[in-house]
Every structure is written in C-alpha cells, then in structure tokens.
Scaffold this motif. Structure first.
Motif, mmCIF file in Angstrom:
data_model
loop_
_atom_site.group_PDB
_atom_site.id
_atom_site.type_symbol
_atom_site.label_atom_id
_atom_site.label_comp_id
_atom_site.label_asym_id
_atom_site.label_seq_id
_atom_site.Cartn_x
_atom_site.Cartn_y
_atom_site.Cartn_z
ATOM 1 N N UNK A 130 -0.957 2.243 1.250
ATOM 2 C CA UNK A 130 -0.191 2.805 0.139
ATOM 3 C C UNK A 130 0.331 4.196 0.491
ATOM 4 N N UNK A 131 -0.486 4.994 1.170
ATOM 5 C CA UNK A 131 -0.045 6.325 1.590
ATOM 6 C C UNK A 131 1.192 6.230 2.469
ATOM 7 N N UNK A 182 -15.317 4.422 -3.289
ATOM 8 C CA UNK A 182 -15.009 4.638 -4.691
ATOM 9 C C UNK A 182 -16.263 4.517 -5.530
ATOM 10 N N UNK A 183 -16.230 5.018 -6.746
ATOM 11 C CA UNK A 183 -17.438 5.085 -7.573
ATOM 12 C C UNK A 183 -18.122 3.735 -7.747
ATOM 13 N N UNK A 221 -4.042 4.613 -7.719
ATOM 14 C CA UNK A 221 -2.868 3.901 -7.212
ATOM 15 C C UNK A 221 -3.191 2.572 -6.534
ATOM 16 N N UNK A 222 -4.472 2.277 -6.319
ATOM 17 C CA UNK A 222 -4.831 1.087 -5.549
ATOM 18 C C UNK A 222 -5.890 0.275 -6.281
ATOM 19 N N UNK A 223 -5.946 -1.004 -5.965
ATOM 20 C CA UNK A 223 -6.954 -1.875 -6.573
ATOM 21 C C UNK A 223 -8.269 -1.822 -5.796
ATOM 22 N N UNK A 265 -11.372 -0.869 2.444
ATOM 23 C CA UNK A 265 -10.177 -1.710 2.435
ATOM 24 C C UNK A 265 -9.001 -0.882 2.953
ATOM 25 N N UNK A 266 -8.015 -1.504 3.557
ATOM 26 C CA UNK A 266 -6.892 -0.756 4.128
ATOM 27 C C UNK A 266 -5.892 -0.257 3.092
ATOM 28 N N UNK A 267 -6.010 -0.720 1.844
ATOM 29 C CA UNK A 267 -4.990 -0.442 0.837
ATOM 30 C C UNK A 267 -4.692 1.044 0.637
#
Length: 218
Positions: free
Chosen positions: A148-149, A47-48, A135-137, A142-144
């Motif tokens: 979430x998917x 992520x950015x 949708x995620x933190x 990270x596995x999130x």
C-alpha cells in the motif's frame, strides 16, 4: 523513474519499542494476564489484534481484545508529548529526499499516535505519504502495508527499499518483493533480522545515514 524508501516508524525512527512493552504489559496485567515482557518485546511491530493473538493464543476470549487495545492506547498516550526520535532520524529522511528518494512511512500506528510519532521525527517536509493501520486489512508480517505504501506513491517494488527493526518488518518487506534493511535499535538481534529477510543490517538511523553510499539506499 522514482524510487521509494519505505520506513517503519516504531523502533526504527522513534525509540518507542520499550514504551510499548511496558504499556502492553500493564494492559495485560490489568486484565488479569501475566505475560513476560520479553515475549511482548518480540511481538512489538504486530498490529494490536495480531499482537494479542500471538501472546494469548487463538483460543482466548476475543471479546477482551478491544478492551486490551484501548488500555494499551490510553497508557501509551501518556508519552505522546515526549516520544524520542533516534539520533539523525529526521536527517536521514531529508537526505534521502534530497537524493531523489520518495520517502514513505508504513506503520501500524494511526490517529493521534501517528501524529505524535511524526512530530518526534520532525521531517514532514521529506515524507511523501504515510500508510497507516487504518489503510489496510492485514498488518505486518503480511505484505499489504508495504504494498500500500508503494501504491500511494506509484513506485514499483523493484525500485523500493524497506527499512525496519523487527522480524515482522523484514517478512512483510520480503513478501512484498522489496529489498529490506534492518536496524538494531529496536532491540531485535542481527541474526533474527537476517533470517527474516534483511539484506543488510545497521545499528540505527545515524549508522545508516553515515553508511548510505555503501547501502541499498546508495
């Protein structure tokens, strides 16, 4: 029981990794940072904020993060109307859908960028859901995002396969407890993908489609 095929997008289904490298490089240059392109390439998929921290360090001026991210977004948006999907990317998703897989996207893209990527893939009829960075933190590794998917479509990790092109994808998939398939079309070496957790590695979506009967997606 349903089974899920979860796909990363950038560098996996759409040939965008080097566009991200060039536009991040220019965003850093405009802000006065000299960051080698090879280092940016190895960071694509984060992520950015995580990408900036990975390249500039935790002791950077974090107040600059939002400006860097906005500059990258503005530069990358110039390509939204011509993002190139990899050969057979859409056919691969449709084939899996026809074979009974629930196809889900898990990507750090969101908003207009995600819409542009989906237009490039041109397989919305085969995509059941999309887990975006909104949708995620925590993003990959990270596995999130993968978890979430799977939550979106109600499929357990034991019935899922995650396809991606970076070490961050493979680590996220492994931490989520799913089998991982790596693709080389994002520019990351086979050995690195395998070390990060790939069960098997293919050249690109076309190679995976041609090899489906012998793959984890059989």
């Amino acid at each position: 029981m349903d089974r899920a095929a979860v796909f990363d997008v950038d560098g996996t289904l759409v040939d965008t990794n080097h566009l991200h490298v060039a536009t991040w490089w220019e965003a850093f240059r405009q802000a006065g940072h000299r960051v080698p392109m090879h280092a940016i390439h190895r960071s694509v998929g984060l992520g950015s904020t995580d990408l900036i921290a990975h390249l500039l360090g935790e002791d950077r001026d974090t107040e600059q993060d939002a400006r860097l991210s906005a500059a990258h977004t503005a530069l990358y948006a110039q390509y939204f109307d011509r993002l190139p999907a990899f050969a057979d990317a859409g056919r691969l998703l449709r084939r899996l859908h026809e074979d009974g897989w629930t196809v889900v996207l898990a990507t750090s893209a969101s908003g207009p960028e995600l819409s542009a990527l989906r237009r490039a893939i041109d397989a919305d009829d085969a995509i059941a859901a999309t887990a975006s960075s909104d949708d995620v933190e925590e993003g990959k590794p990270a596995p999130e995002p993968v978890q979430h998917a799977l939550d979106l479509v109600g499929v357990p990790k034991e019935r899922a396969v995650f396809v991606g092109d970076t070490v961050w994808d493979m680590r996220a998939g492994r931490r989520a407890g799913v089998r991982c398939v790596g693709l080389l079309c994002g520019g990351i070496p086979r050995a690195d993908l395998q070390e990060a957790g790939a069960d098997t590695v293919y050249d690109d979506p076309a190679h995976l489609l041609a090899s489906l009967k012998d793959s984890p997606l059989a």
